[in-house]
Write a protein that holds these residues in place. Structure first.
Motif, PDB file in Angstrom:
ATOM      1  N   ASP A 192      39.181  43.284  45.174  1.00  0.00           N
ATOM      2  CA  ASP A 192      38.472  43.688  43.953  1.00  0.00           C
ATOM      3  C   ASP A 192      39.344  43.545  42.708  1.00  0.00           C
ATOM      4  O   ASP A 192      38.846  43.250  41.626  1.00  0.00           O
ATOM      5  CB  ASP A 192      38.010  45.152  44.061  1.00  0.00           C
ATOM      6  CG  ASP A 192      36.939  45.302  45.142  1.00  0.00           C
ATOM      7  OD1 ASP A 192      36.314  44.268  45.484  1.00  0.00           O
ATOM      8  OD2 ASP A 192      36.752  46.425  45.647  1.00  0.00           O
ATOM      9  N   ASP A 193      40.641  43.811  42.887  1.00  0.00           N
ATOM     10  CA  ASP A 193      41.503  43.895  41.690  1.00  0.00           C
ATOM     11  C   ASP A 193      42.281  42.617  41.398  1.00  0.00           C
ATOM     12  O   ASP A 193      43.169  42.605  40.552  1.00  0.00           O
ATOM     13  CB  ASP A 193      42.484  45.073  41.830  1.00  0.00           C
ATOM     14  CG  ASP A 193      43.341  44.961  43.086  1.00  0.00           C
ATOM     15  OD1 ASP A 193      43.003  44.145  43.972  1.00  0.00           O
ATOM     16  OD2 ASP A 193      44.357  45.681  43.183  1.00  0.00           O
ATOM     17  N   VAL A 194      41.991  41.532  42.124  1.00  0.00           N
ATOM     18  CA  VAL A 194      42.710  40.274  41.860  1.00  0.00           C
ATOM     19  C   VAL A 194      41.719  39.234  41.355  1.00  0.00           C
ATOM     20  O   VAL A 194      40.916  38.689  42.119  1.00  0.00           O
ATOM     21  CB  VAL A 194      43.447  39.758  43.122  1.00  0.00           C
ATOM     22  CG1 VAL A 194      44.266  38.512  42.774  1.00  0.00           C
ATOM     23  CG2 VAL A 194      44.354  40.823  43.707  1.00  0.00           C
ATOM     24  N   LYS A 195      41.772  38.996  40.047  1.00  0.00           N
ATOM     25  CA  LYS A 195      40.850  38.026  39.439  1.00  0.00           C
ATOM     26  C   LYS A 195      41.625  37.017  38.607  1.00  0.00           C
ATOM     27  O   LYS A 195      42.682  37.332  38.070  1.00  0.00           O
ATOM     28  CB  LYS A 195      39.829  38.756  38.557  1.00  0.00           C
ATOM     29  CG  LYS A 195      38.884  39.662  39.350  1.00  0.00           C
ATOM     30  CD  LYS A 195      37.769  40.210  38.503  1.00  0.00           C
ATOM     31  CE  LYS A 195      36.676  40.857  39.336  1.00  0.00           C
ATOM     32  NZ  LYS A 195      37.125  42.025  40.073  1.00  0.00           N
ATOM     33  N   GLY A 196      41.079  35.810  38.501  1.00  0.00           N
ATOM     34  CA  GLY A 196      41.719  34.771  37.700  1.00  0.00           C
ATOM     35  C   GLY A 196      41.384  34.939  36.228  1.00  0.00           C
ATOM     36  O   GLY A 196      40.628  35.846  35.850  1.00  0.00           O
ATOM     37  N   PRO A 197      41.922  34.053  35.360  1.00  0.00           N
ATOM     38  CA  PRO A 197      41.652  34.118  33.913  1.00  0.00           C
ATOM     39  C   PRO A 197      40.158  34.035  33.601  1.00  0.00           C
ATOM     40  O   PRO A 197      39.690  34.567  32.601  1.00  0.00           O
ATOM     41  CB  PRO A 197      42.387  32.904  33.348  1.00  0.00           C
ATOM     42  CG  PRO A 197      43.331  32.458  34.419  1.00  0.00           C
ATOM     43  CD  PRO A 197      42.789  32.929  35.721  1.00  0.00           C
ATOM     44  N   ASP A 198      39.394  33.382  34.499  1.00  0.00           N
ATOM     45  CA  ASP A 198      37.953  33.234  34.254  1.00  0.00           C
ATOM     46  C   ASP A 198      37.146  34.445  34.737  1.00  0.00           C
ATOM     47  O   ASP A 198      35.911  34.469  34.644  1.00  0.00           O
ATOM     48  CB  ASP A 198      37.417  31.968  34.953  1.00  0.00           C
ATOM     49  CG  ASP A 198      37.728  31.972  36.451  1.00  0.00           C
ATOM     50  OD1 ASP A 198      38.295  32.978  36.951  1.00  0.00           O
ATOM     51  OD2 ASP A 198      37.401  30.977  37.125  1.00  0.00           O
TER      52      ASP A 198
END
Length: 587
Positions: free
Chosen positions: A302-308
Motif C-alpha cells: 500500500d505504501d510503495v508507489k511510483g512518481p505516477d
C-alpha cells in the motif's frame, strides 16, 4: 568468571532500594540514573514519581536519601534543584570495582543472557569485477559487528552474498570458450597474486563486452550460453567456476590487506540459492502473498508507489521466467531461518537499497518466514565522499579502486610511523605502517554513525591529533612503554588511596566499558564503541599529564597508577580488537 556489576548498576540498585523504602507504593521505580558533570552521577526519576503520587519532589528526594542504608559505595548524595540527586561515589568503590574488572579476562563485560543466532550478510563483492571504494563500508562495518556480537555471546554465522550469477556470465563464458587461454596465469603454478588475477579478469571482461556490443552473432551465442548456465550444463558450470575461483584469489588478497578474515565456507553467493528459487515463487504464489501481474510474479504494498501514483511491486519472477534479486534474497531468508536457525538476520547494505530490503522483509513476514521469533534488520550505511563532499571519484571521474586507497593509507601511515619511530627497524616500520594505515581507514568509517555519509580524508585519518585511530594506538603504545620502564614496580589496585580528579574521571570511564559494549551490540552501532575509546584515550592523556606515574609520591601510588595504566591499555586493546583494529606494542 561472572560479570562484574558496574558502579552505575550498583548505585542504581542502592537508589532503587531507597526509593521503595521511602515510597513503597511506587513498586520497582527507575531512579533514571546518568553520568553527570556536577557529581559522578545524577538521578532524575524522583520528579516524575512525586508528580505521579502528588508529593513534593524535594521532600521525596530527602526521604529517599534518608532511606538508603550506610554503605561503602556512596560517599555523598546531595538533593539539588527541584528534586535531583547528585551522587558521588567513594574512591575506594571505584578502585575495588576496577580491580574486579582487571581480574577478569573479559574485563567484566557481561554475556548477553538472551543471546541467539545472528546471520550477518556483509562484504558482498561481485565476481569478475574489481572492488572499489563502495565495497569498503559493508566489509568494515560487518566485520566489526561480527566481533562485537560474538564477544557478547551471540552465535554468529557470516555470509558473503557475492554477485556470482546473472546474464553477464553468458558473455564471459562464451568469450573464454572462444579464447581458452585468457585466464591462464603467467606465473605458471606458482601462487598467483590478487593483482594478476584481477588484471586477467579485467582484460577478459573488457574484451568480451566490446565483442558483445559489436558482434550480433557473438551476442546470440552469449545469450544461449546464459540458458546453458541456468540449465546446469556441466561444461558451462565448470567455466563459470573458473571465474569464481579467479575472483576469490583477488577478493582474498584485498580482504587480507584490510586485515579481515574471510573464509571459504562463508561465501554463499547468489548461485547458492538457485535450487530454491522455483519453490520460493511457488510458496509465495500459493499463499497469495505474490500475484501474477502482466506475466510477472509480484508483491504489492500500500505504501510503495511510483512518481505516477501507481503501486510499485517487488518483482520476484519476471514475465520471461527469469528471477530477480528479490527471489534470491527471499530464498536466502528461507535458508538462513530454516537451515542456519537464525533468530536475527543482519544485512550490512548500502542505504540506497533500503526500499528493496523493506519490501523483501515485509514479503518474508507475510509469508511467515519472519515473525516475532525471527527478525531481519538492515544496517544501512551512507556513501563515502571525497574531501569536496561529493561521491569519491578519481581525477578522471572513475570510481576509486579499493586496493589503491588502502595502499595509499598504508604509505601515509608508514611516513607518520617513520617520523616518530626511534628504535624500529625498516621491517617493523612497514608492519606498523600497515597496522596504522588500515586502522585509520577502518576507524574513520566506524567512528561515524553508519547511516551518515563520511568524507574520506587520508591527511585527517592518519593525524596524531583528534579523533583518529592513530591517536588511540599511540595512547596504547605509550602505556606499554611506561609498563616496560616500571622495572620491579607492578600494577596493584590500592583502594585505600585518595584519587586525584583525573584518576577518578579515568576510573569512572573505564568502569563503563561493559555497558557501552552491550549498547553497541544491541543497537548495531559501532560508532558508540569508537566514541567511548576516543574519550578513554583523551581521559588517559589528561591523567598522564597531571599524575606522574613512575615518579609518584609513594610506592603505593606508583602501583595504583600503574594499575590504572594497565587496565586502560587492556580496555583500549580489547575495544580496538572489537573494531578490527590492531594495537601495536611500540610505535
Amino acid at each position: 568468571m561472572a560479570s562484574v556489576p558496574s558502579l552505575a548498576s550498583t548505585v542504581q540498585q542502592r537508589l532503587a532500594e531507597g526509593l521503595s523504602a521511602a515510597l513503597p507504593e511506587a513498586g520497582s521505580a527507575d531512579p533514571l540514573l546518568r553520568r553527570s558533570d556536577r557529581a559522578d552521577f545524577q538521578a532524575n526519576g524522583i520528579l516524575a514519581l512525586a508528580k505521579r503520587f502528588k508529593g513534593n519532589p524535594r521532600e521525596l528526594a530527602a526521604k529517599v536519601v534518608e532511606a538508603i542504608p550506610a554503605n561503602d559505595v556512596l560517599k555523598e548524595i546531595e538533593v539539588s534543584g527541584p528534586g535531583f540527586l547528585n551522587i558521588t561515589v567513594s574512591d575506594a568503590a571505584i578502585v575495588e570495582t576496577l580491580a574486579a574488572r582487571a581480574a577478569d579476562a573479559r574485563l567484566g563485560v557481561p554475556l548477553n543472557e538472551s543471546a541467539g543466532t545472528t546471520v550477518i550478510d556483509y562484504a558482498q563483492p561481485n565476481v569478475a569485477k574489481e572492488m572499489h571504494v563502495g565495497h569498503l563500508r559493508s566489509a568494515v562495518i560487518g566485520a566489526a559487528m561480527v566481533e562485537i556480537l560474538e564477544f557478547t555471546g551471540e552465535t554468529v554465522v557470516r555470509r558473503h552474498h557475492i554477485g556470482d550469477w546473472g546474464t553477464q556470465f553468458g558473455m564471459l563464458i562464451q568469450y573464454l570458450i572462444e579464447h581458452p587461454h585468457e585466464l591462464d596465469h603467467k606465473s605458471g603454478d606458482a601462487e598467483v597474486s590478487g593483482e594478476e588475477a584481477m588484471s586477467n579478469l579485467n582484460r577478459l571482461y573488457k574484451a568480451s563486452r566490446a565483442l558483445f556490443d559489436a558482434d550480433e552473432e557473438f551476442k546470440t551465442r552469449a545469450r544461449a550460453r546464459v540458458v546453458d548456465l541456468q540449465a546446469g550444463d556441466e561444461e558451462t558450470l565448470a567455466l563459470w567456476q573458473r571465474f569464481v575461483d579467479e575472483s576469490k584469489i583477488y577478493f582474498y588478497s584485498v580482504f587480507e590487506k584490510l586485515d579481515m578474515d574471510i573464509r571459504d565456507p562463508d561465501i554463499v553467493g547468489e548461485s547458492g540459492y538457485n535450487d530454491m528459487l522455483q519453490e520460493t515463487c511457488r510458496l509465495l504464489e500459493e499463499s497469495g502473498v505474490a500475484v501474477r501481474s502482466e506475466g510477472a510474479l509480484c508483491v504489492f504494498f500500500d505504501d510503495v508507489k511510483g512518481p505516477d501514483g501507481n503501486p510499485v511491486p517487488l518483482i520476484v519472477q519476471k514475465s520471461d521466467g527469469g528471477f530477480g534479486y528479490a527471489a534470491t534474497d527471499l530464498s536466502a531468508i528461507r535458508d538462513r531461518v530454516r537451515n542456519l536457525k537464525a533468530s536475527t538476520l543482519l544485512y550490512v547494505v548500502d542505504a540506497r537499497q533500503s526500499l528493496h530490503f523493506k519490501m523483501v522483509f515485509e514479503t518474508a513476514r507475510r509469508a511467515g518466514w519472519l515473525n516475532d521469533e525471527v527478525k531481519a534488520v538492515q544496517l544501512a550505511f551512507g556513501t563515502v565522499l571525497g574531501k569536496d563532499g561529493k561521491p569519491f571519484k578519481t581525477r578522471e571521474g572513475e570510481t576509486v579502486r579499493l586496493v589503491d586507497l588502502l595502499d595509499e593509507a598504508i604509505e601515509r601511515a608508514s611516513a607518520v610511523v617513520r617520523e616518530k619511530a626511534q628504535d624500529l627497524t625498516e621491517e617493523e616500520i612497514a608492519e606498523r605502517g600497515a597496522q596504522v594505515g588500515i586502522g585509520a581507514v577502518k576507524y574513520a568509517d566506524l567512528s561515524t554513525s553508519a547511516a551518515r555519509d563520511y568524507k574520506f580524508d587520508l591527511d585527517q585519518m592518519v593525524s596524531l591529533n583528534g579523533d583518529t585511530s592513530v591517536y588511540l594506538q599511540y595512547a596504547y603504545a605509550r602505556i606499554q612503554s611506561i609498563l616496560r620502564k616500571a622495572g620491579d614496580a607492578k600494577p596493584v589496585a590500592r583502594p585505600e588511596l585518595e584519587l586525584a580528579p583525573s584518576e577518578r574521571a579515568l576510573g569512572l570511564h573505564l568502569d563503563g566499558f561493559g555497558e557501552v559494549v552491550a549498547e553497541t551490540a544491541a543497537e548495531y552501532a559501532p560508532h558508540k564503541l569508537a566514541a567511548y575509546l576516543y574519550q578513554l584515550a583523551s581521559l588517559y592523556t589528561t591523567f598522564y599529564s597531571e599524575c606522574p606515574v613512575l615518579k609518584a609520591d609513594t610506592p603505593e601510588q606508583v602501583e595504583n597508577r600503574l594499575f590504572l595504566c594497565d587496565l586502560t591499555a587492556r580496555t583500549l586493546h580489547q575495544g580496538m580488537a572489537l573494531l578490527g583494529i590492531r594495537t601495536p606494542e611500540r610505535l
